[in-house]
Design a protein around this motif. Sequence first.
Motif, PDB file in Angstrom:
ATOM      1  N   LEU A  42       0.830  -1.198   0.000  1.00 59.35           N
ATOM      2  CA  LEU A  42       0.000   0.000   0.000  1.00 59.35           C
ATOM      3  C   LEU A  42       0.866   1.251   0.000  1.00 59.35           C
ATOM      4  CD1 LEU A  42      -2.814   1.224   0.130  1.00 59.35           C
ATOM      5  CD2 LEU A  42      -2.781   0.921   2.608  1.00 59.35           C
ATOM      6  N   LEU A  43       1.964   1.222   0.747  1.00 61.76           N
ATOM      7  CA  LEU A  43       2.909   2.346   0.761  1.00 61.76           C
ATOM      8  C   LEU A  43       3.454   2.594  -0.634  1.00 61.76           C
ATOM      9  CD1 LEU A  43       4.695   4.412   2.268  1.00 61.76           C
ATOM     10  CD2 LEU A  43       6.296   2.539   2.733  1.00 61.76           C
ATOM     11  N   GLU A  44       3.868   1.524  -1.303  1.00 59.02           N
ATOM     12  CA  GLU A  44       4.463   1.678  -2.629  1.00 59.02           C
ATOM     13  C   GLU A  44       3.443   2.157  -3.659  1.00 59.02           C
ATOM     14  OE1 GLU A  44       7.641   2.111  -4.889  1.00 59.02           O
ATOM     15  OE2 GLU A  44       7.676   1.451  -2.790  1.00 59.02           O
ATOM     16  N   ARG A  45       2.164   1.854  -3.450  1.00 56.94           N
ATOM     17  CA  ARG A  45       1.124   2.275  -4.393  1.00 56.94           C
ATOM     18  C   ARG A  45       0.980   3.788  -4.458  1.00 56.94           C
ATOM     19  NH1 ARG A  45      -4.284  -1.511  -4.251  1.00 56.94           N
ATOM     20  NH2 ARG A  45      -3.292  -3.534  -4.539  1.00 56.94           N
ATOM     21  N   GLN A  46       1.458   4.490  -3.461  1.00 53.83           N
ATOM     22  CA  GLN A  46       1.326   5.948  -3.460  1.00 53.83           C
ATOM     23  C   GLN A  46       2.300   6.612  -4.436  1.00 53.83           C
ATOM     24  OE1 GLN A  46      -1.362   6.567  -1.490  1.00 53.83           O
ATOM     25  NE2 GLN A  46      -1.107   4.379  -1.096  1.00 53.83           N
ATOM     26  N   PHE A  47       3.252   5.845  -4.955  1.00 56.34           N
ATOM     27  CA  PHE A  47       4.324   6.388  -5.775  1.00 56.34           C
ATOM     28  C   PHE A  47       4.377   5.664  -7.122  1.00 56.34           C
ATOM     29  CE2 PHE A  47       5.345   6.609  -1.265  1.00 56.34           C
ATOM     30  CZ  PHE A  47       5.573   7.971  -1.108  1.00 56.34           C
ATOM     31  N   ILE A  89       9.166   8.505   1.571  1.00 55.86           N
ATOM     32  CA  ILE A  89       8.924   9.898   1.177  1.00 55.86           C
ATOM     33  C   ILE A  89      10.240  10.587   0.834  1.00 55.86           C
ATOM     34  CG2 ILE A  89       8.195  12.152   2.058  1.00 55.86           C
ATOM     35  CD1 ILE A  89       5.946  10.730   3.542  1.00 55.86           C
ATOM     36  N   ILE A  90      11.275  10.331   1.618  1.00 52.45           N
ATOM     37  CA  ILE A  90      12.584  10.913   1.332  1.00 52.45           C
ATOM     38  C   ILE A  90      13.113  10.406  -0.009  1.00 52.45           C
ATOM     39  CG2 ILE A  90      15.013  10.892   2.021  1.00 52.45           C
ATOM     40  CD1 ILE A  90      13.393  12.886   3.597  1.00 52.45           C
ATOM     41  N   MET A  91      12.939   9.123  -0.276  1.00 49.77           N
ATOM     42  CA  MET A  91      13.372   8.557  -1.549  1.00 49.77           C
ATOM     43  C   MET A  91      12.671   9.251  -2.712  1.00 49.77           C
ATOM     44  SD  MET A  91      12.974   4.635  -2.946  1.00 49.77           S
ATOM     45  CE  MET A  91      13.560   3.999  -1.378  1.00 49.77           C
TER      46      MET A  91
END
Length: 291
Positions: free
Chosen positions: A191-196, A244-246
Amino acid sequence: MTTISSPAAFIEQAKANGKPLEQQVRIHKFEPGKKMLPYSRRDYYKIWVTVGKGKIHYATRTIEISQPALIFSNPRVPYSFESENVNGGYMCIFTEDFLKVSGRSDALQDSPLFRPGSNPVFFLDEPKLALISSLYDKMKEELNTTYIHRFDIVRHYLSVIIHEGMKMEPASNAVKHHNASERIASLFLELLERQFPIESPHQALKLRKAGDYAENLSVHVNHLNYAIREVTGKSTSFHITERIIMEAKALLLHTDFTVADIAYCLGFDYPNYFNNFFKKNTGMTPLSLRR
């Protein structure tokens, strides 16, 4: 045994009511033995029919598919589908904006069919399967025409399928996992990766805090934090900050977005907040990295 996570990305342009319509809707039909196409579009809702046996896994529960089923998928609720033998089916992927054109004002996120934590699986008897299948066939047929109002017709059929789902009782054979930490951690990271990635200065992160992810995974935030630390050895906030930093570094180095644009895209209300966040975690300011 095949694991299916979600159809292929597509770009389709058309004209509707004088405005460009792209990446709005796509219909897939799967014949017996034909493998479903994977996709990872974070902005698409999905309504699909599977004929056969399998299991759909969410963070803390598994629903066993033992007969034809109608399933509603929210792009912010990750899952995996384990197929034992798929004998055919249909899939419609669409954006929320596609339905809003028809005058729909309520958010799909608030619909009982798509809301995080709801039960989105409905078993179909033979008459219901025949009805739903006919609607998918009609939608697919319309999309292959050049009729100027074909998208309006597809919206109508799609709305009928949604209403048919709301009239049915959801499947109740969900199984709770005794130890769900690994599954929760896996779905959180997905889910985290889906934001990017962030692809436009008008695009903003929808999930920013641990509580946002917990809500979409339908678990208590303390449960999420425990599972993430147990499996990865790091906190939920650490993973969010690191990603987010990445993304911030990629945007600073490979786009012409202003620092203010990047701050907004990454969920910061003010550029100064982003500057402080970035310096705290990298030891330099955003402009220093860009130079």
